[in-house]
Design a protein around this motif. Structure first.
Motif, PDB file in Angstrom:
ATOM      1  N   VAL A   5       0.847  -1.192   0.000  1.00 44.01           N
ATOM      2  CA  VAL A   5       0.000   0.000   0.000  1.00 44.01           C
ATOM      3  C   VAL A   5       0.884   1.244   0.000  1.00 44.01           C
ATOM      4  O   VAL A   5       1.670   1.456   0.935  1.00 44.01           O
ATOM      5  CB  VAL A   5      -0.940   0.028   1.212  1.00 44.01           C
ATOM      6  CG1 VAL A   5      -1.775   1.303   1.197  1.00 44.01           C
ATOM      7  CG2 VAL A   5      -1.847  -1.195   1.225  1.00 44.01           C
ATOM      8  N   GLU A   6       0.740   2.054  -1.053  1.00 44.70           N
ATOM      9  CA  GLU A   6       1.523   3.279  -1.160  1.00 44.70           C
ATOM     10  C   GLU A   6       0.801   4.453  -0.517  1.00 44.70           C
ATOM     11  O   GLU A   6      -0.436   4.481  -0.442  1.00 44.70           O
ATOM     12  CB  GLU A   6       1.790   3.638  -2.634  1.00 44.70           C
ATOM     13  CG  GLU A   6       2.481   2.580  -3.444  1.00 44.70           C
ATOM     14  CD  GLU A   6       1.507   1.685  -4.199  1.00 44.70           C
ATOM     15  OE1 GLU A   6       1.914   1.098  -5.214  1.00 44.70           O
ATOM     16  OE2 GLU A   6       0.339   1.590  -3.775  1.00 44.70           O
ATOM     17  N   SER A   7       1.583   5.437  -0.086  1.00 50.06           N
ATOM     18  CA  SER A   7       1.033   6.687   0.421  1.00 50.06           C
ATOM     19  C   SER A   7       2.070   7.783   0.219  1.00 50.06           C
ATOM     20  O   SER A   7       3.234   7.497  -0.082  1.00 50.06           O
ATOM     21  CB  SER A   7       0.665   6.566   1.903  1.00 50.06           C
ATOM     22  OG  SER A   7       1.818   6.278   2.675  1.00 50.06           O
ATOM     23  N   GLY A   8       1.615   9.030   0.370  1.00 51.40           N
ATOM     24  CA  GLY A   8       2.547  10.148   0.326  1.00 51.40           C
ATOM     25  C   GLY A   8       2.517  10.969  -0.941  1.00 51.40           C
ATOM     26  O   GLY A   8       3.235  11.965  -1.056  1.00 51.40           O
ATOM     27  N   LEU A  20       7.451   9.266  -0.670  1.00 53.19           N
ATOM     28  CA  LEU A  20       6.476   8.202  -0.799  1.00 53.19           C
ATOM     29  C   LEU A  20       6.839   7.064   0.147  1.00 53.19           C
ATOM     30  O   LEU A  20       8.012   6.781   0.374  1.00 53.19           O
ATOM     31  CB  LEU A  20       6.435   7.674  -2.228  1.00 53.19           C
ATOM     32  CG  LEU A  20       6.193   8.699  -3.343  1.00 53.19           C
ATOM     33  CD1 LEU A  20       6.101   7.989  -4.687  1.00 53.19           C
ATOM     34  CD2 LEU A  20       4.960   9.532  -3.068  1.00 53.19           C
ATOM     35  N   SER A  21       5.799   6.423   0.665  1.00 57.17           N
ATOM     36  CA  SER A  21       5.986   5.253   1.512  1.00 57.17           C
ATOM     37  C   SER A  21       5.217   4.082   0.925  1.00 57.17           C
ATOM     38  O   SER A  21       4.172   4.270   0.288  1.00 57.17           O
ATOM     39  CB  SER A  21       5.482   5.520   2.934  1.00 57.17           C
ATOM     40  OG  SER A  21       6.193   6.559   3.543  1.00 57.17           O
ATOM     41  N   CYS A  22       5.723   2.897   1.158  1.00 56.22           N
ATOM     42  CA  CYS A  22       5.057   1.673   0.719  1.00 56.22           C
ATOM     43  C   CYS A  22       5.083   0.702   1.882  1.00 56.22           C
ATOM     44  O   CYS A  22       6.153   0.217   2.268  1.00 56.22           O
ATOM     45  CB  CYS A  22       5.774   1.092  -0.492  1.00 56.22           C
ATOM     46  SG  CYS A  22       5.164  -0.519  -1.006  1.00 56.22           S
ATOM     47  N   THR A 115       0.042   5.703  -6.192  1.00 56.15           N
ATOM     48  CA  THR A 115      -0.252   7.003  -5.593  1.00 56.15           C
ATOM     49  C   THR A 115       0.130   8.086  -6.593  1.00 56.15           C
ATOM     50  O   THR A 115       1.184   8.016  -7.228  1.00 56.15           O
ATOM     51  CB  THR A 115       0.487   7.174  -4.245  1.00 56.15           C
ATOM     52  OG1 THR A 115       0.082   8.391  -3.628  1.00 56.15           O
ATOM     53  CG2 THR A 115       1.999   7.177  -4.408  1.00 56.15           C
TER      54      THR A 115
END
Length: 121
Positions: A5-8, A20-22, A115
């Protein structure tokens, strides 16, 4: 198997930065090589960066060398992409991917949803 799940992602002006974070779950993340890819507005999928199981080896696309840094924290089951000096041509959907292979430029079997990163000029 591992889930990613990616975010950022977000909107940033040219010259700005994003991280970005995963986040990985469902597997022993330290067994997986990891990478970031991106899909441009034109639809092309591009390799961005990859990192080995322990984080000791990294690989970057020429277009991002010196601006992006990939890293991982296996204790947190997370891989990161620090993006600095962003350019409008970095605008894309960024995907995290993982593989049990040690070939950083090989085929990746597990993918996140992506993302969006938008860089305005």
């Amino acid at each position: 198997q591992v889930q990613l799940v990616e975010s950022g992602g977000g909107l940033v002006q040219a010259g700005g930065s994003l991280r970005l974070s995963c986040a990985a779950s469902g597997g022993t993340f330290s067994r997986y090589s990891a990478a970031w890819f991106r899909r441009t507005p034109g639809g092309a999928r591009e390799f961005v960066a990859a990192i080995s199981l322990s984080g000791g080896t990294t690989d970057y696309a020429e277009s991002v060398k010196g601006r992006f840094t990939i890293s991982r924290d296996n204790a947190k089951n997370t891989v990161y992409l620090q993006m600095n000096s962003l350019k409008p041509e970095d605008t894309a959907v960024y995907f995290c991917a993982a593989t049990l292979s040690t070939l950083l430029r090989g085929s990746y079997d597990y993918w996140g949803q992506g993302t969006q990163v938008t860089v305005s000029s």
